[in-house]
Write a protein that holds these residues in place. Structure first.
Motif, PDB file in Angstrom:
ATOM      1  N   ARG A 196       0.827  -1.209   0.000  1.00  0.00           N
ATOM      2  CA  ARG A 196       0.000   0.000   0.000  1.00  0.00           C
ATOM      3  C   ARG A 196       0.862   1.260   0.000  1.00  0.00           C
ATOM      4  O   ARG A 196       0.553   2.234  -0.685  1.00  0.00           O
ATOM      5  CB  ARG A 196      -0.921  -0.008   1.223  1.00  0.00           C
ATOM      6  N   GLU A 219       3.925   1.539  -1.159  1.00  0.00           N
ATOM      7  CA  GLU A 219       4.530   1.684  -2.481  1.00  0.00           C
ATOM      8  C   GLU A 219       3.542   2.238  -3.494  1.00  0.00           C
ATOM      9  O   GLU A 219       3.884   3.101  -4.319  1.00  0.00           O
ATOM     10  CB  GLU A 219       5.067   0.322  -2.941  1.00  0.00           C
ATOM     11  N   GLU A 220       2.295   1.754  -3.426  1.00  0.00           N
ATOM     12  CA  GLU A 220       1.278   2.271  -4.356  1.00  0.00           C
ATOM     13  C   GLU A 220       1.011   3.752  -4.097  1.00  0.00           C
ATOM     14  O   GLU A 220       0.869   4.550  -5.036  1.00  0.00           O
ATOM     15  CB  GLU A 220      -0.007   1.463  -4.200  1.00  0.00           C
ATOM     16  N   ALA A 221       0.939   4.124  -2.779  1.00  0.00           N
ATOM     17  CA  ALA A 221       0.700   5.529  -2.461  1.00  0.00           C
ATOM     18  C   ALA A 221       1.853   6.409  -2.931  1.00  0.00           C
ATOM     19  O   ALA A 221       1.643   7.510  -3.466  1.00  0.00           O
ATOM     20  CB  ALA A 221       0.490   5.689  -0.945  1.00  0.00           C
ATOM     21  N   GLU A 241       3.916   5.753  -5.357  1.00  0.00           N
ATOM     22  CA  GLU A 241       3.880   5.818  -6.819  1.00  0.00           C
ATOM     23  C   GLU A 241       2.816   6.799  -7.293  1.00  0.00           C
ATOM     24  O   GLU A 241       3.035   7.587  -8.221  1.00  0.00           O
ATOM     25  CB  GLU A 241       3.591   4.413  -7.370  1.00  0.00           C
ATOM     26  N   GLN A 242       1.634   6.752  -6.608  1.00  0.00           N
ATOM     27  CA  GLN A 242       0.570   7.684  -6.973  1.00  0.00           C
ATOM     28  C   GLN A 242       0.989   9.125  -6.714  1.00  0.00           C
ATOM     29  O   GLN A 242       0.724  10.029  -7.524  1.00  0.00           O
ATOM     30  CB  GLN A 242      -0.694   7.343  -6.163  1.00  0.00           C
ATOM     31  N   GLU A 243       1.667   9.332  -5.556  1.00  0.00           N
ATOM     32  CA  GLU A 243       2.130  10.681  -5.232  1.00  0.00           C
ATOM     33  C   GLU A 243       3.183  11.153  -6.231  1.00  0.00           C
ATOM     34  O   GLU A 243       3.196  12.318  -6.629  1.00  0.00           O
ATOM     35  CB  GLU A 243       2.700  10.686  -3.815  1.00  0.00           C
ATOM     36  N   ARG A 244       4.071  10.240  -6.632  1.00  0.00           N
ATOM     37  CA  ARG A 244       5.087  10.611  -7.602  1.00  0.00           C
ATOM     38  C   ARG A 244       4.459  11.010  -8.936  1.00  0.00           C
ATOM     39  O   ARG A 244       4.847  12.010  -9.564  1.00  0.00           O
ATOM     40  CB  ARG A 244       6.052   9.444  -7.810  1.00  0.00           C
ATOM     41  N   ILE A 245       3.455  10.230  -9.351  1.00  0.00           N
ATOM     42  CA  ILE A 245       2.782  10.551 -10.620  1.00  0.00           C
ATOM     43  C   ILE A 245       2.063  11.896 -10.506  1.00  0.00           C
ATOM     44  O   ILE A 245       2.107  12.730 -11.423  1.00  0.00           O
ATOM     45  CB  ILE A 245       1.798   9.423 -10.986  1.00  0.00           C
ATOM     46  N   SER A 246       1.387  12.099  -9.335  1.00  0.00           N
ATOM     47  CA  SER A 246       0.665  13.359  -9.144  1.00  0.00           C
ATOM     48  C   SER A 246       1.624  14.549  -9.147  1.00  0.00           C
ATOM     49  O   SER A 246       1.350  15.585  -9.771  1.00  0.00           O
ATOM     50  CB  SER A 246      -0.102  13.297  -7.821  1.00  0.00           C
ATOM     51  N   LYS A 247       2.759  14.400  -8.448  1.00  0.00           N
ATOM     52  CA  LYS A 247       3.735  15.489  -8.438  1.00  0.00           C
ATOM     53  C   LYS A 247       4.302  15.747  -9.821  1.00  0.00           C
ATOM     54  O   LYS A 247       4.584  16.895 -10.195  1.00  0.00           O
ATOM     55  CB  LYS A 247       4.868  15.150  -7.468  1.00  0.00           C
ATOM     56  N   SER A 248       4.463  14.681 -10.590  1.00  0.00           N
ATOM     57  CA  SER A 248       4.978  14.845 -11.947  1.00  0.00           C
ATOM     58  C   SER A 248       4.005  15.668 -12.797  1.00  0.00           C
ATOM     59  O   SER A 248       4.401  16.600 -13.498  1.00  0.00           O
ATOM     60  CB  SER A 248       5.218  13.474 -12.583  1.00  0.00           C
TER      61      SER A 248
END
Length: 494
Positions: free
Chosen positions: A197, A199-201, A203-210
């Motif tokens: 969970r 790692e998924e969060a 990854e989601q945060e990284r995508i959102s920040k990107s």
């Protein structure tokens, strides 16, 4: 069983029977404990090295298990109990073998006694006495053998009990091993799920920040491009508008300050007009770090000696007044809870009741908020203080101490010695000293716990107020509202 026939008796009568000497003495009055080796050879147990019995080994193992039970893991305990159970089974087999050997000894003694009884009927005189003595010794050996059998039965019962205990303990240990293994597997599965969970969060945060970074960069580029186009077409007009806007902001801030000053001067002017008919007035700067004092407006004002005073806080939003516990003196030192509040003083005398108020809400001390915000980043802040009172009594030494305000506790030290240390709790109280002259603005009251309190004097009003605000900030993070006697969390206060 071997029988003695008549031929044996005739032969005994015909042949000379050698007499048994009365001086003969046996090495032991017990049946000889020997072993039969290879080729039917007799082995003396004294010649063999002494080996501890299986019972002693099991007892030693059990004692070691009990001693190491708190240190060994459940799996090690299960292994130890299984070894003890195997040793107990081996001891049980040894007891059965000894029981068989004891039975064989009884058979041999019975045969020997029957032979001696038969011999006694065929001899006479001194030889008969020797035979009787031999029969008595055989009977004594039989009695000793019977006693040994009793001990053997008792030992067998103990071995059986020990084996039952070890078996139950082994089963319990196996059960615990299974439970621990299941619990460990559940914990591992839970940890894996949590990691997944996280790692998924991430990854989601990284995508959102990107995406946010891309959008922000795009907007910046568009704004810069628009400014560049404006500057190309009307550079002087844009610069003039920016300067004008900056000047308007400065003028607005100055006018706002001037408006506040005018309102305060107007309130003071009204109070001066009212003071012509009033007997008392509140004197002092209405800013945190100052002291307010009730003073007579004229020489004709009544004496204070027969009057009682009570200070109140009035919230601008709620409009209700709240009595400040202990603030019953003519002088009141403002503290951080008073910021944003209007203060009210009631004077009760024999002739009349008089109510006085400040011109408006109490202002914060300039720069104090930024100073406290800088201290919040530290885990511990040290203040130099002097202990003036302890448990309501004057402290004679007035020596220098260090007050440490930390994120979890407050500590008072003198050199290397700690005089008081307590974590933030509902029984702790901290507030400014209420009354006591102009020096009260530099002093605070600290109730460490019930039965222990101090009055501490600081180097300046700024240090005292910073210590109060910092301690209340850390206490609030610990879900504790740190105030003085009777205080409640102010609405809109610092």
């Amino acid at each position: 069983m071997t029988r003695v026939g008549r031929d044996f008796g005739d032969t005994m009568q015909k042949e000379a029977v050698p007499s048994v000497s009365a001086d003969v003495s046996f090495a032991s009055n017990r049946f000889p404990n020997y072993k039969i080796g290879a080729d039917n050879s007799i082995l003396d147990p004294k010649e063999e090295p002494e080996v501890p019995s299986m019972k002693d080994l099991v007892a030693r193992e059990t004692a070691q298990l009990i001693e190491q039970q708190k240190r060994l893991s459940v799996r090690d305990l299960a292994s130890k109990f299984e070894k003890g159970l195997a040793a107990a089974a081996k001891l049980s087999d040894e007891a059965k073998l000894r029981e068989i050997i004891s039975l064989e000894k009884h058979v041999l003694l019975k045969k020997l006694r029957d032979a001696l009884e038969s011999l006694r009927g065929r001899v006479a005189g001194r030889n008969k006495d020797d035979v009787d003595e031999a029969i008595s010794m055989v009977e004594a050996l039989a009695v000793q053998l019977t006693q040994g059998e009793g001990e053997l039965l008792q030992e067998k019962a103990e071995v059986k009990k020990l084996a039952s205990f070890l078996k139950q303990a082994s089963e319990d240990a196996k059960k615990l091993v299974g439970e621990e293994r299941a619990f460990a597997r559940a914990e591992i599965d839970s940890a894996r799920a949590a990691v997944q969970r996280v790692e998924e969060a991430l990854e989601q945060e990284r995508i959102s920040k990107s995406f946010e970074s891309q959008d922000t960069e795009g907007l910046k580029k568009e704004v810069q491009e628009a400014r560049r186009i404006k500057m190309l077409h009307q550079p002087s007009k844009v610069m003039d508008m920016e300067h004008e806007l900056r000047a308007l902001r400065i003028q607005l801030a100055e006018k706002s300050k001037y408006s506040i000053q005018l309102r305060k001067e107007l309130a003071i002017s009204k109070r001066l007009q009212e003071n012509k008919s009033r007997l008392y007035d509140i004197d002092g700067t209405e800013t945190l770090g100052s002291c307010l004092k009730i003073t007579p407006c004229s020489d004709n004002s009544p004496d204070f000696s027969r009057s009682s005073v009570q200070w109140y806080r009035v919230s601008p939003e709620a409009g209700r007044k709240e009595a400040i516990s202990g603030a019953t003196k003519l002088v009141y030192a403002l503290e951080p809870f008073d910021v944003g509040m209007t203060l009210l003083a009631e004077i009760v005398s024999d002739q009349q009741n008089i109510t006085l108020t400040t011109t408006g809400p109490i202002d914060p001390a300039p720069g104090l908020g930024n100073y406290v915000e800088g201290l919040v980043r530290k885990s511990d802040t040290e203040f130099t203080v002097v202990v003036t009172q302890m448990n309501g009594r004057e402290h004679p030494s007035h020596s220098i101490h260090k007050l440490h305000v930390g994120k979890m506790r407050i500590k008072l030290c003198k050199g290397r010695f700690t005089k008081a240390k307590e974590s933030y709790s509902s029984s702790m109280q901290l507030c400014g000293v209420r009354g006591g002259g102009n020096a009260a603005a530099q002093a605070l009251f600290w109730q460490v716990k019930k039965g222990l309190s101090y009055v501490l004097a600081f180097e300046s009003e700024r240090e005292r107020n910073a210590a109060i605000m910092l301690a209340r900030r850390f206490a609030f993070n610990c879900n504790i509202m740190l105030g003085g006697p009777g205080d409640r969390a102010p609405q809109g206060g610092t």
